[in-house]
Design an enzyme around this catalytic site. Structure first.
Site, PDB file in Angstrom:
ATOM      1  N   LYS A 150       8.140   0.656   5.620  1.00 49.77           N
ATOM      2  CA  LYS A 150       7.025   1.467   5.126  1.00 49.77           C
ATOM      3  C   LYS A 150       5.698   0.915   5.604  1.00 49.77           C
ATOM      4  CE  LYS A 150       4.434  -0.066   2.596  1.00 49.77           C
ATOM      5  NZ  LYS A 150       3.551  -0.852   1.736  1.00 49.77           N
ATOM      6  N   THR A 151       4.789   1.687   5.999  1.00 51.78           N
ATOM      7  CA  THR A 151       3.350   1.415   6.099  1.00 51.78           C
ATOM      8  C   THR A 151       2.682   2.475   6.969  1.00 51.78           C
ATOM      9  OG1 THR A 151       1.541  -0.043   6.744  1.00 51.78           O
ATOM     10  CG2 THR A 151       3.534  -0.335   8.001  1.00 51.78           C
ATOM     11  N   ILE A 152       1.558   2.984   6.474  1.00 50.22           N
ATOM     12  CA  ILE A 152       0.813   3.954   7.284  1.00 50.22           C
ATOM     13  C   ILE A 152       0.293   3.285   8.556  1.00 50.22           C
ATOM     14  CG2 ILE A 152       0.092   5.430   5.361  1.00 50.22           C
ATOM     15  CD1 ILE A 152      -2.763   4.076   5.735  1.00 50.22           C
ATOM     16  N   ASP A 153       0.151   1.941   8.523  1.00 49.84           N
ATOM     17  CA  ASP A 153      -0.476   1.238   9.649  1.00 49.84           C
ATOM     18  C   ASP A 153       0.333   1.343  10.944  1.00 49.84           C
ATOM     19  OD1 ASP A 153      -2.219   0.538   7.686  1.00 49.84           O
ATOM     20  OD2 ASP A 153      -1.706  -1.595   7.640  1.00 49.84           O
TER      21      ASP A 153
ATOM     22  N   ARG B 226       1.061  -5.532  -4.936  1.00 54.83           N
ATOM     23  CA  ARG B 226       1.024  -6.472  -3.811  1.00 54.83           C
ATOM     24  C   ARG B 226       1.473  -7.890  -4.175  1.00 54.83           C
ATOM     25  NH1 ARG B 226      -0.787  -4.303   0.711  1.00 54.83           N
ATOM     26  NH2 ARG B 226      -2.289  -2.608   0.685  1.00 54.83           N
TER      27      ARG B 226
ATOM     28  N   TYR C 219      -7.819   6.016   2.204  1.00 55.67           N
ATOM     29  CA  TYR C 219      -7.127   6.414   0.974  1.00 55.67           C
ATOM     30  C   TYR C 219      -6.830   7.920   0.954  1.00 55.67           C
ATOM     31  CZ  TYR C 219      -8.490   1.713  -0.182  1.00 55.67           C
ATOM     32  OH  TYR C 219      -8.631   0.353  -0.135  1.00 55.67           O
ATOM     33  N   GLU C 220      -7.618   8.688   1.721  1.00 52.81           N
ATOM     34  CA  GLU C 220      -7.423  10.150   1.753  1.00 52.81           C
ATOM     35  C   GLU C 220      -6.034  10.530   2.254  1.00 52.81           C
ATOM     36  OE1 GLU C 220      -9.870   8.407   2.951  1.00 52.81           O
ATOM     37  OE2 GLU C 220     -11.797   9.295   2.426  1.00 52.81           O
ATOM     38  N   GLY C 221      -5.423   9.647   3.055  1.00 52.57           N
ATOM     39  CA  GLY C 221      -4.155  10.023   3.702  1.00 52.57           C
ATOM     40  C   GLY C 221      -2.937   9.310   3.141  1.00 52.57           C
ATOM     41  N   ARG C 222      -3.150   8.279   2.336  1.00 53.76           N
ATOM     42  CA  ARG C 222      -2.013   7.422   1.965  1.00 53.76           C
ATOM     43  C   ARG C 222      -1.043   8.063   0.980  1.00 53.76           C
ATOM     44  NH1 ARG C 222      -3.550   1.290   0.797  1.00 53.76           N
ATOM     45  NH2 ARG C 222      -3.961   2.211  -1.237  1.00 53.76           N
TER      46      ARG C 222
ATOM     47  N   GLY D 249       0.821  -1.216   0.000  1.00 51.56           N
ATOM     48  CA  GLY D 249       0.000   0.000   0.000  1.00 51.56           C
ATOM     49  C   GLY D 249       0.852   1.261   0.000  1.00 51.56           C
TER      50      GLY D 249
ATOM     51  N   ASP E 240       5.892  -5.289   6.830  1.00 44.67           N
ATOM     52  CA  ASP E 240       6.516  -6.447   7.474  1.00 44.67           C
ATOM     53  C   ASP E 240       6.642  -7.643   6.533  1.00 44.67           C
ATOM     54  OD1 ASP E 240       3.746  -6.530   7.574  1.00 44.67           O
ATOM     55  OD2 ASP E 240       3.638  -7.531   9.499  1.00 44.67           O
ATOM     56  N   ASP E 241       5.604  -7.933   5.761  1.00 41.45           N
ATOM     57  CA  ASP E 241       5.677  -9.093   4.861  1.00 41.45           C
ATOM     58  C   ASP E 241       6.705  -8.877   3.757  1.00 41.45           C
ATOM     59  OD1 ASP E 241       3.911 -10.651   6.182  1.00 41.45           O
ATOM     60  OD2 ASP E 241       2.155  -9.998   5.039  1.00 41.45           O
TER      61      ASP E 241
ATOM     62  N   GLY F 180      -5.879   0.850   8.859  1.00 38.36           N
ATOM     63  CA  GLY F 180      -4.815   0.376   9.754  1.00 38.36           C
ATOM     64  C   GLY F 180      -4.740  -1.140   9.802  1.00 38.36           C
TER      65      GLY F 180
HETATM   66  P1  FBP Z   1       0.405  -1.800   3.631  1.00 37.07           P
HETATM   67  O1  FBP Z   1       0.373  -2.649   4.864  1.00 37.07           O
HETATM   68  O2  FBP Z   1       0.761  -2.559   2.422  1.00 37.07           O
HETATM   69  O3  FBP Z   1       1.278  -0.595   3.819  1.00 37.07           O
HETATM   70  O4  FBP Z   1      -1.056  -1.224   3.358  1.00 37.07           O
HETATM   71  C1  FBP Z   1      -1.771  -0.516   4.302  1.00 37.07           C
HETATM   72  C2  FBP Z   1      -3.227  -0.353   3.968  1.00 37.07           C
HETATM   73  O5  FBP Z   1      -3.493   1.011   3.669  1.00 37.07           O
HETATM   74  C3  FBP Z   1      -4.126  -0.830   5.107  1.00 37.07           C
HETATM   75  O6  FBP Z   1      -4.291   0.153   6.096  1.00 37.07           O
HETATM   76  C4  FBP Z   1      -5.395  -1.182   4.387  1.00 37.07           C
HETATM   77  O7  FBP Z   1      -6.163  -2.141   5.073  1.00 37.07           O
HETATM   78  C5  FBP Z   1      -4.895  -1.742   3.084  1.00 37.07           C
HETATM   79  O8  FBP Z   1      -3.635  -1.131   2.850  1.00 37.07           O
HETATM   80  C6  FBP Z   1      -5.815  -1.486   1.923  1.00 37.07           C
HETATM   81  O9  FBP Z   1      -5.329  -2.177   0.831  1.00 37.07           O
HETATM   82  P2  FBP Z   1      -5.619  -1.809  -0.700  1.00 37.07           P
HETATM   83  O10 FBP Z   1      -4.743  -0.663  -1.028  1.00 37.07           O
HETATM   84  O11 FBP Z   1      -5.180  -3.034  -1.418  1.00 37.07           O
HETATM   85  O12 FBP Z   1      -7.049  -1.470  -0.810  1.00 37.07           O
END
Ligand code: FBP
Length: 557
Positions: free
Chosen positions: A199-202, A142, A421-424, A78, A172-173, A248
């Site tokens: 990396k990850t917003i989570d 992905r 998605y607004e913040g990613r 993501g 992590d993966d 998250g």
């Molecule tokens: P990553 O763990 O790959 O960084 O993705 C985070 C995330 O934004 C999650 O918060 C969310 O559940 C998921 O991706 C949504 O996935 P997609 O972009 O495939 O809709």
């Protein structure tokens, strides 16, 4: 291409680097490391990359020049704000080591490496993307990079382009797979180093050596702004309860950080719900009681924030979802033939009585989402379940019962929101712009040192950037064994919210007051230019974890 005024001004921003890596550096090795758990198994699985020392870069007078090197980079999973700065930091670092070094980006995630889709990232391209949000410089994807065939296919293109090091920017993966790849390339003497970046917003890729994953800061600040705006609207109109679901995945870090920033009336933390073995009715009752308590004071409004994965942490829902997964995987064909208006009854009649009772109590839309929306592995995609509506509707029903019993006398009108998605892909905050650039630059130094199986690490991040500590952490150090698709696998340990940690404890000690009173905080939009106390603050989570946060939200230093 037309650019906004902010884009133009932001392009000139020079991300801050740790002082220690601005000129000549030397690499200082710490003690040998071991994995966080399951040491024997992990050591056996990673004979070439296990036990390596933690690395730290310190300043030195001699500026090192390395032979020119070709490097590949992949964005995985993501989007998260700051990815472009990791790449520009990597590019600048490689050019400082040797101006003839070249950087290649593999397109649309790991699939680009496997399918040999790439582009060279030249200075012109890099300059277009400095300090911008998004991953569109090369795209992300992905596809999991995990089989020997994929590794070998990747090696073909790496050899064709004479690439000697690969940087994988992921969660992590993806970093677990980067380490498996590093181990494999070392085993077969492929001559390709592999370096990861967190990396990850989570926010769930963190540990003692990785203080935060990039993107968490900006994403939370964007959601914090939006929640603050809603709170102000809520407090102005005084007629709605807003239910806001936040991205998250499983972890509640984003939701907790947003609560710390904005002080909403209600905030659910999945990890606590699981620890307390709360039922769905228990969660609904908890919310309804707060609504009733506020209504008794004439406050028929409020804001509740909810982590997207919460449903999986309610033990009974977890069991229901597990049974539905198995049932629908087994009887997919029969179920597909059941007419739509009979599907819910069909499920109720065929699953265990305990799960059927819970299923029957769900609003129809959610019951349908639990049976229809499945991922390619046959699992319910919990992020697609409208948990905010599920809870809002169930709270409405509970309040109706309370009204009949004379325990509630108020109005309950709802509004629903989902922020993710607004913040990613937001323009990275100063923190993320600096942190990401430093991570990318550090990755180039690790490459220059000939390292593999390491993740770039930048620590001491609640201090000014000049004092940040750059280095590398062996990925195997973060691993343990976990069950994945019915087999035990070595994976980087996921960091869920620590219920003994300072961020949760601070929240838990204030939430009752935030529920009863209206104590909203309005963070406002991210500021890119202005005083450092407005523009350069890390998240409250980080400040509390590192004890630099005081009662008034000011840093102690
Ligand atoms: P990553 O763990 O790959 O960084 O993705 C985070 C995330 O934004 C999650 O918060 C969310 O559940 C998921 O991706 C949504 O996935 P997609 O972009 O495939 O809709």
């Amino acid at each position: 291409m037309k650019k906004s005024a902010l884009q133009i001004a932001r392009a000139a921003y020079c991300p801050k680097l740790p002082e220690a890596i601005k000129a000549g550096v030397r690499c200082v090795e710490g003690d040998a490391t071991c994995s966080v758990a399951d040491q024997e198994e992990i050591a056996q699985l990673f004979p070439h990359t296990y036990g390596m020392p933690v690395l730290r870069f310190e300043p030195c007078d001699e500026v090192r020049h390395c032979p020119a090197i070709n490097v590949g980079v992949i964005l995985s999973g993501g989007q998260a704000p700051g990815g472009h700065n990791v790449i520009s930091g990597l590019f600048d670092g490689l050019k400082t080591l040797n101006p003839d070094s070249r950087l290649y980006g593999f397109l649309l995630g790991p699939a680009g490496l496997i399918n040999h889709q790439y582009k060279e990232l030249t200075a012109d391209i890099i300059n277009e993307y400095r300090n911008t949000g998004g991953f569109d410089i090369i795209g992300s994807g992905r596809t999991k990079l995990e089989t020997k065939e994929q590794f070998d296919s990747g090696l073909e293109i790496l050899r064709a382009l004479d690439i000697k090091a690969l940087v994988i920017i992921g969660g992590d993966d993806s970093n677990t797979n980067a380490c498996v790849l590093a181990e494999y390339y070392k085993k077969i003497n492929a001559g390709v180093q592999v370096i990861g970046c967190p990396k990850t917003i989570d926010g769930d890729l963190k540990n003692e050596m990785i203080e935060t994953s990039f993107g968490f800061d900006t994403a939370c600040k964007v959601y914090g702004e939006m929640i603050g705006n809603i709170q102000r609207d809520c407090n102005s109109a005084q007629k709605y309860w807003h239910f806001i679901k936040l991205m998250g995945r499983s972890a509640s870090h984003i939701t907790l950080e947003c609560a710390l920033q904005t002080q909403p009336n209600i905030c659910l933390i999945s990890e606590e719900i699981e620890r307390e073995h709360m039922t769905l009715d228990g969660v609904v009752t908890y919310i309804a009681n707060i609504v009733a308590e506020r209504a008794a004071k004439g406050l028929n409004y409020g804001v509740a924030i909810i982590p997207e994965g919460v449903i999986e942490f309610i033990p009974a829902m977890k069991k229901l979802i597990a049974e539905l997964n198995d049932f629908l995987a087994k009887y997919a064909k029969e179920f597909a033939r059941v007419p739509r208006n009979e599907q819910i009854k069909y499920i109720i009649d065929h699953i265990s009585p305990e799960n059927a009772a819970i299923y029957a109590s769900l609003p129809e839309r959610v019951a349908r989402q639990l049976t229809l929306d499945r991922d390619p592995h046959g699992n319910v995609q919990v992020s697609l379940i409208e948990t905010e509506k599920l809870l809002g509707e169930m709270v409405g029903r509970k309040l109706a019962q309370m009204k009949e019993a004379g325990k509630y006398n108020g109005k309950f009108s709802t509004q629903y929101h989902f922020f993710g998605y607004e913040g990613r892909c937001a323009t990275p905050s100063n923190f993320d712009a600096d942190y990401c650039y430093s991570l990318g630059y550090t990755a180039s130094l690790l490459i220059g040192e000939g390292k593999t199986g390491y993740m770039a690490s930048v620590r001491n991040t609640t201090r000014p950037a000049a004092e940040w500590i750059a280095g590398g952490v062996p990925v195997t150090m973060m691993m343990n064994m976990e069950r994945r698709n019915a087999t035990m696998k070595p994976v980087i340990q996921k960091a869920l919210v620590d219920l003994e940690g300072e961020p949760f404890k601070y929240f838990a000690s204030h939430r009752d007051e935030w529920a009863r009173e209206t104590m909203y905080v309005y963070p406002g939009p991210i500021q890119y230019f202005g005083p450092t106390e407005v523009c350069d603050q890390p998240t409250v989570t980080l400040a509390l974890e590192q004890q630099t946060h005081t009662k008034h939200g000011k840093r102690l230093d």
